[in-house]
Design an enzyme around this catalytic site. Sequence first.
Site, PDB file in Angstrom:
ATOM      1  N   GLN A  59      25.209 128.341  24.379  1.00 61.12           N
ATOM      2  CA  GLN A  59      26.268 127.495  23.825  1.00 61.12           C
ATOM      3  C   GLN A  59      27.503 128.352  23.604  1.00 61.12           C
ATOM      4  OE1 GLN A  59      25.365 123.874  23.136  1.00 61.12           O
ATOM      5  NE2 GLN A  59      24.014 124.691  24.732  1.00 61.12           N
ATOM      6  N   GLY A  64      25.206 117.441  15.858  1.00 56.69           N
ATOM      7  CA  GLY A  64      24.906 118.059  17.146  1.00 56.69           C
ATOM      8  C   GLY A  64      26.133 118.666  17.817  1.00 56.69           C
ATOM      9  N   HIS A  65      25.891 119.338  18.931  1.00 55.74           N
ATOM     10  CA  HIS A  65      26.997 120.034  19.608  1.00 55.74           C
ATOM     11  C   HIS A  65      28.016 119.066  20.192  1.00 55.74           C
ATOM     12  CE1 HIS A  65      24.172 120.557  23.396  1.00 55.74           C
ATOM     13  NE2 HIS A  65      24.070 119.364  22.871  1.00 55.74           N
ATOM     14  N   ASN A  66      29.282 119.480  20.061  1.00 51.30           N
ATOM     15  CA  ASN A  66      30.410 118.726  20.614  1.00 51.30           C
ATOM     16  C   ASN A  66      30.642 117.377  19.948  1.00 51.30           C
ATOM     17  OD1 ASN A  66      29.189 120.383  23.258  1.00 51.30           O
ATOM     18  ND2 ASN A  66      31.377 120.544  22.871  1.00 51.30           N
ATOM     19  N   SER A 109      27.876 115.186  21.341  1.00 49.54           N
ATOM     20  CA  SER A 109      29.029 114.613  22.049  1.00 49.54           C
ATOM     21  C   SER A 109      29.472 113.251  21.524  1.00 49.54           C
ATOM     22  CB  SER A 109      28.764 114.496  23.555  1.00 49.54           C
ATOM     23  OG  SER A 109      28.522 115.786  24.085  1.00 49.54           O
TER      24      SER A 109
END
Lengths: 348, 348, 348
Positions: free
Chosen positions: C199, C240-242, C260
């Site tokens: 990441q 979570g990521h993004n 996302s």
Amino acid sequence: MTTPTFTVSELASLLGAEAVVSDRPIEGIGTLQSATETQLSFLHNARYQQQLSASRAGAILVRAEHRDAVASVALVVADPYIAYARATALFCEQQDAGVSSISPAADISASAQLGENVTIGANAVIGDDVSIGAGVTIGANSVIGCGCVVGENTRIAANVTLYNRVRVGASCFIHSGAVIGADGFGFADDGGRWLKIHQLGSVRIGDRVEVGAGTTIDRGALDDTVIGDGVILDNQIQIGHNVNIGDNTAIVACSAIAGSTRIGKNCTIAGGVGIAGHLTIADGTHITAMTMVSKSILQPGVFSSGTVMEPHQQWKRNAVRFRHLDEMSRRIKHLEKTVKQQNTEGQP
Amino acid sequence: MTTPTFTVSELASLLGAEAVVSDRPIEGIGTLQSATETQLSFLHNARYQQQLSASRAGAILVRAEHRDAVASVALVVADPYIAYARATALFCEQQDAGVSSISPAADISASAQLGENVTIGANAVIGDDVSIGAGVTIGANSVIGCGCVVGENTRIAANVTLYNRVRVGASCFIHSGAVIGADGFGFADDGGRWLKIHQLGSVRIGDRVEVGAGTTIDRGALDDTVIGDGVILDNQIQIGHNVNIGDNTAIVACSAIAGSTRIGKNCTIAGGVGIAGHLTIADGTHITAMTMVSKSILQPGVFSSGTVMEPHQQWKRNAVRFRHLDEMSRRIKHLEKTVKQQNTEGQP
Amino acid sequence: MTTPTFTVSELASLLGAEAVVSDRPIEGIGTLQSATETQLSFLHNARYQQQLSASRAGAILVRAEHRDAVASVALVVADPYIAYARATALFCEQQDAGVSSISPAADISASAQLGENVTIGANAVIGDDVSIGAGVTIGANSVIGCGCVVGENTRIAANVTLYNRVRVGASCFIHSGAVIGADGFGFADDGGRWLKIHQLGSVRIGDRVEVGAGTTIDRGALDDTVIGDGVILDNQIQIGHNVNIGDNTAIVACSAIAGSTRIGKNCTIAGGVGIAGHLTIADGTHITAMTMVSKSILQPGVFSSGTVMEPHQQWKRNAVRFRHLDEMSRRIKHLEKTVKQQNTEGQP
């Protein structure tokens, strides 16, 4: 920490793409939309195919069929997503290879055994009789309990806790806030008071396991809790005592597995799932988000529970009816009987 | 850390079993299937009765009725599960009694008061005016905020955080990653911006309370959040500000109790349960896993919500219908009316 | 740490109430029922109006209409709840202004830049190239990774972890056990094994953000995860990521937002909610507790899912019927058809 630069030609070679000749330097990775001329990008989902020609990326990982749509340099590979994953390993922050760095502020027991090229952060605490393999990194302020074993090249981030006698395999990555080996939730009802059942087992974690931030894995009551090779656990997952998780199973954030449940290999368990204790889940089972699993799953498949989101007022009316569902079912049965009777009576 | 050995005769005496004469050494505990000749085992569930004769365990805790089925030595007790729980306390890793061990790497305020035989791990931080009772253990890298009070014989594991002025009773066990006394989630809507309501209360925890790994208990807004005596909390539980939990209530992992809710004594709340704020839950209430509790429960009983897992495609069809449940109910009512009318009209 | 005292007159001025003349000292805040004569109280909810006359509070924040019902001193304000929130800031434990206190036991990189009046607790670890603004507090045993930026007057409690390159704005409060910038859960399926996608992005947090105890915010895969200004996150939330969260959105404990997803401004998301990945949630959306959100919400409103708690045996009967809901719907349709036919046939 250094972030390396590669030429496009070097990347083609490192990522197994068809050879290209290009000295253009690549310093990182971006999406098709955001990548600059010194970044690599990739086309994974054909849905984004029309972004290929407009992308400013210095090189783009694509399948052969999309080669001609690339404005800059196409790096042709069999699977652009796998190649992208490999590329992230090249561009992530890396410690200088072969350098051992043990903070003088770490508190390391004299009886602990450290392999070569071990990195230990400030204020990390390494207990008695711990064994740490070569190439391991242990982050600042982490605590490794007495008798733990950590396999080669495993990374333990900052503020991780391993209780006594936990065994972690090689090439694992354990994220901050994770707690491995705390007591399983075992108590006997002693006339209205809870009598603690001390948890005498421990936790064994295989190789190449990822444990997310804030995830907790409890030690077993008598035998060990076991996490297989290649298992990936997201953040804030709870694994109860004596759970056994098969190789390469993936579990998404905020799921919880109660005590003594056995989960097979190659399962995917989405986020927020709860699995009751003492169950068996077959290899290759898939469970969708926020499902409650209260029975064993002996044949693989995709399983779900819950209801689907709707506007609140509408939901409220439906949720009230749910409490009459059994009655509704009986009324339908009664209607069917009555109507059938009328039909029969209506016959000449 | 040492793990003691007992003879079978000694164990009989220590666990309140009928006296037996046997010098056989016992060094640990195992299940009927896995125990070796130097391990103790037990028969709790009559379902496993047929394993008695084949077990290699050196001694087995049983009720009188199963005495004769034991191949090795039967230790006859009224309740084998309670006796097993007591035995786990004998065989768990123990610190040498009467030994005080305070790491020179701990950071202890000059104004902190420590009782006798206190153990404090490396890099633990003990704030001003903290009071720590006799026999307390505080793990490495834990932080005990200013003005906290920790009762006798309480164990605080590594990487625990107590904010200022938290009070913990005697003989508690607080696991790693637990955070006690962080701010309750109190904000006023100040024209679209959130204005923080500083949380001026604290947390009071009774005696013999277990707090699981990663569990968070917020401090009260004005008054304190209160956890009664003998309460057992599993991992990753969230307790909101000003919650009050009655004595001997048990809460399983990943449940959350919103602010100002009062939970009675001797309740059992399974995993993944959510309880809304400002509710009252009666003594002796049982709530099953993943239930959403949005109303007070004034009479004890067993309560549930949710739907049951099923194959995904089947679930999808049913979940779609849930959104028409109110309409379905109206259609049934209409049918009943129509059919009744037909029946009446059909009468001569 | 000192807790200040104010006269009632001073409080009136500080809280924007109508001026009063009273030298009575006020040392804290209490509810109408519990406040003593040296405490301030407030009437927010008209439901508690009858407690006004019996309250022993030294002064009470009220709207003008309730002025005469106050037995002691009424402090008349437009919004007593906002005034109460402001008062909590006056009475909370405060560090002495203008005093810099850096523990000699902190481990601070020589390349870190510290602003004025920074406080750093014992055993905190500050990595290379970190930039810490004026007035920042960093708690004991927290770890601030290399290259992080922390804005002015932000408070980071004990045992917090910031991975490398995380950026936190000004006037934020990050609670213990929070982990910001751990890897997003990104893996490619490489023939049955999981290949890690490192990441490479990071996390950017705006100004005036609150992050609760045990909350985890993952770093982005390529771009950053972004938390807007004024966002308030309760305990044990997973981001979570993004993910991108708009300004002033509030999220209650134990909710999880998958990768996302974009959440708008001024949303309120209750506890235990799960939001799937790659969705868009409109500004001003409200989601009730424990709802599963699996589709985007493009028009604001209030949304829910789940079923309502009921006695277990009754629930069991209804939950069994849920699995026949599609069939029940078809049977109703069939009945309607049959009955309509009978009606038609019954016509002369």
